[in-house]
Enzyme design. Structure first.
Site, PDB file in Angstrom:
ATOM      1  N   LYS A   1       0.827  -1.220   0.000  1.00 25.14           N
ATOM      2  CA  LYS A   1       0.000   0.000   0.000  1.00 25.14           C
ATOM      3  C   LYS A   1       0.856   1.262   0.000  1.00 25.14           C
ATOM      4  O   LYS A   1       2.036   1.231   0.325  1.00 25.14           O
ATOM      5  CB  LYS A   1      -0.960  -0.033   1.189  1.00 25.14           C
ATOM      6  CG  LYS A   1      -2.110  -1.011   0.909  1.00 25.14           C
ATOM      7  CD  LYS A   1      -3.319  -0.792   1.748  1.00 25.14           C
ATOM      8  CE  LYS A   1      -4.430  -1.753   1.260  1.00 25.14           C
ATOM      9  NZ  LYS A   1      -5.502  -1.918   2.220  1.00 25.14           N
TER      10      LYS A   1
ATOM     11  N   ARG B   1      -3.740  -9.992   4.769  1.00 22.89           N
ATOM     12  CA  ARG B   1      -4.097 -10.049   3.338  1.00 22.89           C
ATOM     13  C   ARG B   1      -2.895  -9.573   2.524  1.00 22.89           C
ATOM     14  O   ARG B   1      -2.479  -8.421   2.682  1.00 22.89           O
ATOM     15  CB  ARG B   1      -5.321  -9.143   3.113  1.00 22.89           C
ATOM     16  CG  ARG B   1      -5.916  -9.175   1.732  1.00 22.89           C
ATOM     17  CD  ARG B   1      -7.153  -8.290   1.670  1.00 22.89           C
ATOM     18  NE  ARG B   1      -7.747  -8.345   0.355  1.00 22.89           N
ATOM     19  CZ  ARG B   1      -7.364  -7.573  -0.665  1.00 22.89           C
ATOM     20  NH1 ARG B   1      -6.412  -6.690  -0.508  1.00 22.89           N
ATOM     21  NH2 ARG B   1      -7.955  -7.697  -1.842  1.00 22.89           N
TER      22      ARG B   1
END
Ligand code: 9MG
Length: 278
Positions: free
Chosen positions: A221, A255
């Protein structure tokens, strides 16, 4: 006989959720059959690398991403879930969607979890999950993928995110979804600045106080890019560091894109913290 998601979560070891994005930039446009074949090989590879769950999504939730139509999302996701089951792969499948129709079709095709970045707020979504026996992940997001990174503001970041998740858990329970099948997620990168994301990761353990499994999605991210000044394809080490911090702070599901590498991190985590597992 492979363990079910319920049994895996009971082991009290962080689970690895491998990401399968079925968005057009992720796979070739060589026709539906080829796309399904490619997706299936990626799933097989992730399972061999140690994924405990596969999360399949057909709509990008990146900042600024365009929404896709219901039919497009169904066409991308459902044939792949069917192919996974037809191939005899028993690793649990989660469907990453906010659309009740996609949830219903995916559950019928064999998915056992709904991962909804909108926390079942779409009309009809609560009902679909209530009518099944599936797991559900409720994620916090401030705003929408189109505008969430414009100027996210919080007075009490952790308290507000916890408050939202608690309200959504209450809505689920009222709709007939048992607490025992709910997972919560603070939603890293969804309407949060870099400082918000870092603070949430530092305080992830506070989300465990709800007594529900916590999912953390940090892989590749922009918060990692911002700290390390690295483009998305050079964020592996930062992602591994975040996965370990999340595990130490109590995440039950992590995840990730890079399954093999994160599996090694979790093996080390499990060796050190084996006393926490049953
Ligand atoms: C679909 N998706 C993208 N990022 C995510 C995250 O952090 N958590 C969950 N539950 N889903 C995500």
């Amino acid at each position: 006989m492979p363990l079910t998601l319920d049994q895996l979560l009971q082991q009290k070891k962080p689970l690895l959720m491998g990401i399968l994005n079925l968005t057009p930039d992720s796979f070739s446009d060589g026709g539906l059959y080829l796309q399904v074949e490619q997706a299936l090989s990626r799933v097989q590879a992730m399972c061999a690398e140690g994924a405990d769950v596969i999360d399949i999504g057909g709509e990008s939730t990146r900042p600024g991403a365009e929404p896709v139509s219901l039919q497009q999302e169904l066409d991308r996701v459902i044939p792949v879930i069917e192919a996974i089951r037809a191939a005899g792969i028993e690793t649990p499948v989660s469907v990453d969607t906010s659309k009740p129709e996609v949830m219903r079709a995916a559950l019928q095709a064999g998915a056992v979890m709904v991962n909804d970045v909108r926390a079942l707020q779409a009309p009809g979504a609560l009902r679909v999950v209530a009518q099944s026996q599936c797991w559900v992940c409720l994620m916090h997001m401030q705003g929408t993928p189109g505008d969430m990174q414009r100027n996210p503001v919080y007075q009490d970041l952790v308290g507000e995110v916890q408050g939202f998740l608690q309200a959504r858990v209450d809505a689920c329970v009222q709709a007939g979804i048992e607490r025992s099948r709910i997972v919560i997620d603070p939603g890293f990168g969804f309407g949060k600045t870099l400082q918000h994301n870092l603070l949430l990761l530092r305080h992830l353990d506070r989300f465990c106080d709800a007594g529900l499994p916590v999912l953390a999605g940090l892989s590749r991210k922009s918060m990692i890019g911002a700290v390390l000044d690295k483009p998305v394809d050079e964020r592996l080490y930062g992602s591994l560091a975040c996965a370990l911090i999340a595990a130490v702070n109590g995440a039950a599901i992590i995840r990730v894109h890079d399954v093999a590498e994160t599996r090694q991190v979790l093996q080390m985590y499990n060796a050190v913290y084996s006393h926490l597992a049953e």
